[in-house]
Structure formats: C-alpha cells, structure tokens
Design an enzyme around this catalytic site. Structure first.
Site, PDB file in Angstrom:
ATOM      1  N   GLU A 103      21.316  45.577 -27.626  1.00  0.00           N
ATOM      2  CA  GLU A 103      22.014  46.858 -27.475  1.00  0.00           C
ATOM      3  C   GLU A 103      22.799  47.229 -28.727  1.00  0.00           C
ATOM      4  O   GLU A 103      23.680  48.091 -28.682  1.00  0.00           O
ATOM      5  CB  GLU A 103      22.960  46.836 -26.255  1.00  0.00           C
ATOM      6  CG  GLU A 103      22.315  46.476 -24.936  1.00  0.00           C
ATOM      7  CD  GLU A 103      21.259  47.463 -24.434  1.00  0.00           C
ATOM      8  OE1 GLU A 103      21.004  48.467 -25.112  1.00  0.00           O
ATOM      9  OE2 GLU A 103      20.673  47.199 -23.361  1.00  0.00           O
ATOM     10  N   HIS A 114      29.966  46.006 -23.151  1.00  0.00           N
ATOM     11  CA  HIS A 114      28.972  46.320 -22.124  1.00  0.00           C
ATOM     12  C   HIS A 114      28.898  45.153 -21.144  1.00  0.00           C
ATOM     13  O   HIS A 114      28.803  43.998 -21.556  1.00  0.00           O
ATOM     14  CB  HIS A 114      27.606  46.537 -22.781  1.00  0.00           C
ATOM     15  CG  HIS A 114      26.458  46.603 -21.817  1.00  0.00           C
ATOM     16  ND1 HIS A 114      26.396  47.521 -20.783  1.00  0.00           N
ATOM     17  CD2 HIS A 114      25.324  45.859 -21.718  1.00  0.00           C
ATOM     18  CE1 HIS A 114      25.271  47.333 -20.100  1.00  0.00           C
ATOM     19  NE2 HIS A 114      24.606  46.323 -20.631  1.00  0.00           N
ATOM     20  N   HIS A 142      27.836  44.040 -16.682  1.00  0.00           N
ATOM     21  CA  HIS A 142      27.059  44.370 -15.484  1.00  0.00           C
ATOM     22  C   HIS A 142      27.922  44.154 -14.235  1.00  0.00           C
ATOM     23  O   HIS A 142      27.628  43.267 -13.431  1.00  0.00           O
ATOM     24  CB  HIS A 142      25.810  43.486 -15.403  1.00  0.00           C
ATOM     25  CG  HIS A 142      24.814  43.669 -16.505  1.00  0.00           C
ATOM     26  ND1 HIS A 142      23.718  42.842 -16.681  1.00  0.00           N
ATOM     27  CD2 HIS A 142      24.728  44.607 -17.490  1.00  0.00           C
ATOM     28  CE1 HIS A 142      23.011  43.250 -17.726  1.00  0.00           C
ATOM     29  NE2 HIS A 142      23.608  44.312 -18.237  1.00  0.00           N
ATOM     30  N   GLU A 171      46.437  54.383 -10.257  1.00  0.00           N
ATOM     31  CA  GLU A 171      46.539  54.157 -11.700  1.00  0.00           C
ATOM     32  C   GLU A 171      45.348  54.740 -12.471  1.00  0.00           C
ATOM     33  O   GLU A 171      45.439  54.961 -13.669  1.00  0.00           O
ATOM     34  CB  GLU A 171      46.624  52.653 -11.996  1.00  0.00           C
ATOM     35  CG  GLU A 171      45.355  51.917 -11.611  1.00  0.00           C
ATOM     36  CD  GLU A 171      45.364  50.422 -11.959  1.00  0.00           C
ATOM     37  OE1 GLU A 171      44.822  49.646 -11.162  1.00  0.00           O
ATOM     38  OE2 GLU A 171      45.899  50.052 -13.005  1.00  0.00           O
ATOM     39  N   HIS A 228      22.357  49.730 -13.893  1.00  0.00           N
ATOM     40  CA  HIS A 228      22.379  48.749 -14.988  1.00  0.00           C
ATOM     41  C   HIS A 228      23.789  48.214 -15.267  1.00  0.00           C
ATOM     42  O   HIS A 228      24.014  47.014 -15.164  1.00  0.00           O
ATOM     43  CB  HIS A 228      21.773  49.385 -16.250  1.00  0.00           C
ATOM     44  CG  HIS A 228      21.688  48.445 -17.409  1.00  0.00           C
ATOM     45  ND1 HIS A 228      20.663  48.466 -18.322  1.00  0.00           N
ATOM     46  CD2 HIS A 228      22.515  47.449 -17.833  1.00  0.00           C
ATOM     47  CE1 HIS A 228      20.840  47.521 -19.225  1.00  0.00           C
ATOM     48  NE2 HIS A 228      21.969  46.892 -18.950  1.00  0.00           N
TER      49      HIS A 228
HETATM   50  P1  13P Z   1      21.254  41.095 -24.905  1.00  0.00           P
HETATM   51  O1  13P Z   1      21.103  39.675 -24.432  1.00  0.00           O
HETATM   52  O2  13P Z   1      20.192  41.476 -25.901  1.00  0.00           O
HETATM   53  O3  13P Z   1      22.656  41.360 -25.423  1.00  0.00           O
HETATM   54  O4  13P Z   1      21.005  42.058 -23.671  1.00  0.00           O
HETATM   55  C1  13P Z   1      21.767  41.949 -22.509  1.00  0.00           C
HETATM   56  C2  13P Z   1      21.941  43.247 -21.811  1.00  0.00           C
HETATM   57  O5  13P Z   1      22.851  43.394 -21.047  1.00  0.00           O
HETATM   58  C3  13P Z   1      20.982  44.352 -22.085  1.00  0.00           C
HETATM   59  O6  13P Z   1      21.452  45.560 -21.594  1.00  0.00           O
HETATM   60 ZN    ZN Z   2      22.886  45.310 -19.950  1.00  0.00          ZN
END
Ligand code: 13P
Ligand code: ZN
Length: 274
Positions: free
Chosen positions: A115, A139, A141, A169, A210
């Site tokens: 990413e 980023h 999940h 908040e 995602h």
């Molecule tokens: P990477 O292992 O390449 O960082 O990818 C993980 C991910 O969350 C892709 O969206």
């Molecule tokens: Zn991801």
C-alpha cells in the site's frame, strides 16, 4: 546512534504493537508509515546502506528527498516488536518522487508495504495541507468498522453522522468527518488516488469491506483517531444488533451546541434531519 535505539523508531514499534494488541492486524494485515524529520534522519544516517532505486508505482513530487519508516509487505504486525529489522524499513524517496530505495531494515529481503502508493499519496496531500504537520499514515483492519461497510450506505454523510452519534467525543476528535471509498482492488495507484482525494477533506478514510486509513501529526494522535472511530463503530454494531431503531440519540442541534462549546466547526452537510 543505532536505529533501534532512537526514540522515534521505538515509538513506531510501540504503535505497531498497540495495533496488534487491539486485534486490528491479523497476519500481515495493515501497514504504518512515518515521514521522518531531518534531525531524525541525520541521527541515523550512519547506519544507512542504500539499495537499488525501485519504482513507487505512482508519482509523489511533493515528497522528493523525504525519508519514511514503513512496514514491509507481507510482514506481520505481531513481529514488528519481536524482530523489527526483519519487519520494517527506512526508505528514501528520489528527487522526482518516482522511486524509493531501502536504506535500513528488511534484513531478510522484501519490499515496503504493497500500500505504499496509498501511503505516499496520502502523505503528499497531508504534508501540503497541514504545512508539514501530519507525519503518520496508518492502515488497519478493525473489525467493527469493516462490519458496518456491509450494512450502511457507502457514503461520507452516513458514516460520519452515524459514528458521531455513537460517542459524544467523536465530533470533537474527527470534526471534519469521514470519507468512504467503495470496494476497490487494494495495493495500487487507483485506490491510492481515490483515498488521497478524501484525505484533502478528512483525516479518516474507510475502505469498504477492507479497513481504514488514518492520518495524524504523531503516533498518539493517529492511533487515538483509529481507536476512537473503531470504538464508535463497535457501539453502533451493538446498537444495530439490538434494534434498527434508536429510541433516542444526539440530535443536530445537540451537535451544534457541542461545536460551539468545544470550538470545533462541524460541516452542516452532516447535520441533516433524518
Ligand atoms: P502489506 O502486507 O503489503 O502491507 O499489505 C497488507 C494490507 O493490509 C493490504 O491492504
Ligand atoms: Zn489492508
């Protein structure tokens, strides 16, 4: 100074570990980048052994000559604190913003996160509009935020308003709101372009089905932002699990009063009558 003794690298590793402990990083899920300050680069430069220049996959002229700490592609957040030299890297961007090279880390091979285009395009936008203040792109999940992308309409207004309502908040922590990217193939330039457009307006972008991207000035603020959004999403998941109708909630005028007292500006487009 050795890389792993520097305060900024220690703080980076701690944040990655905090994310792992929250359960936001199954396997290699998620990635973290930090735009280094000149003095941080100078302090560590003696350890750098630059590799070959490689294509970023997009162009970020606004980041020419910058250095970043990044997680490696396919590397597990679980392992960042256990074997950092294997899991993370310091990279340099060339003078055109087209290529990067690994200066330290990823000792067993590999490359920066897949990413990287999204991270760097987000950094480029945030560096410009915050006058260099924002340095962290994160980023992850997180489960509840992702779950909501299956049941809420995928637009900025709905996500912002619903998440604001779930914790008092929230409008203070993310007054500009939240952007939503519909499902797209991850890892390339197209999703990077869409995400970085949202970063012009927001510090938070949700990727449908995602995960989430957050931007911030430092590790605490960026992690805290992700944590606040995800906690609010968890409350909403609980509420929606009990009922599809809230008996009472925070109303548009309540948000206006909150904005006045907490001295934040809340865009009226999120304060619609339902
Ligand atoms: P990477 O292992 O390449 O960082 O990818 C993980 C991910 O969350 C892709 O969206
Ligand atoms: Zn991801």
């Amino acid at each position: 100074m050795k890389v792993l003794e520097s305060e900024i690298v220690k703080a980076y590793i701690r944040m990655a570990d905090d994310g792992w402990q929250q359960g936001w990083h199954e396997r290699n899920g998620g990635n973290l980048t930090y735009r280094m300050k000149n003095e941080e680069v100078e302090e560590l430069k003696e350890n750098f052994t630059p590799g070959k220049w490689q294509d970023i996959g997009t162009t970020v002229p606004g980041l020419a000559g910058e250095y970043f700490i990044t997680t490696g592609s396919g590397k597990f957040f679980r392992n960042v604190s256990i074997k950092p030299e294997d899991s993370i890297a310091i990279i340099e961007i060339d003078e055109k913003g087209e290529n990067y090279r690994i200066c330290w880390g990823l000792v067993n091979g590999g490359r920066p996160t897949s990413e990287l285009p999204s991270h760097l395009m987000n950094h480029e936008v945030k560096k410009r509009i915050t006058n260099g203040k924002h340095r962290v792109i994160y980023h992850a999940h997180p489960v509840n935020t992702i779950a909501l992308t299956f049941v809420l309409p995928l637009n900025d207004e709905t996500f912002t308003r619903e998440l604001w309502e779930m914790a008092t908040e929230c409008p203070v922590v993310f007054p500009d709101g939240i952007g939503v990217v519909p499902w797209m193939v991850p890892g390339g330039r197209d999703i990077a372009v869409e995400t970085s457009k949202l970063m012009e307006k927001y510090d938070v972008a949700i990727w449908a089905h995602h995960g989430m991207f957050c931007s911030g000035e430092d590790f605490d603020l960026t992690f805290g932002l992700m944590h606040t959004v995800e906690k609010s999403a968890e409350i909403l998941v609980k509420v929606l699990s009990m009922t599809d109708k809230k008996r009472q909630t925070i109303q548009p005028d309540d948000f206006r009063n909150l904005a006045r007292d907490f001295k934040v500006t809340l865009p009226e487009r999120f304060l619609f009558e339902k």
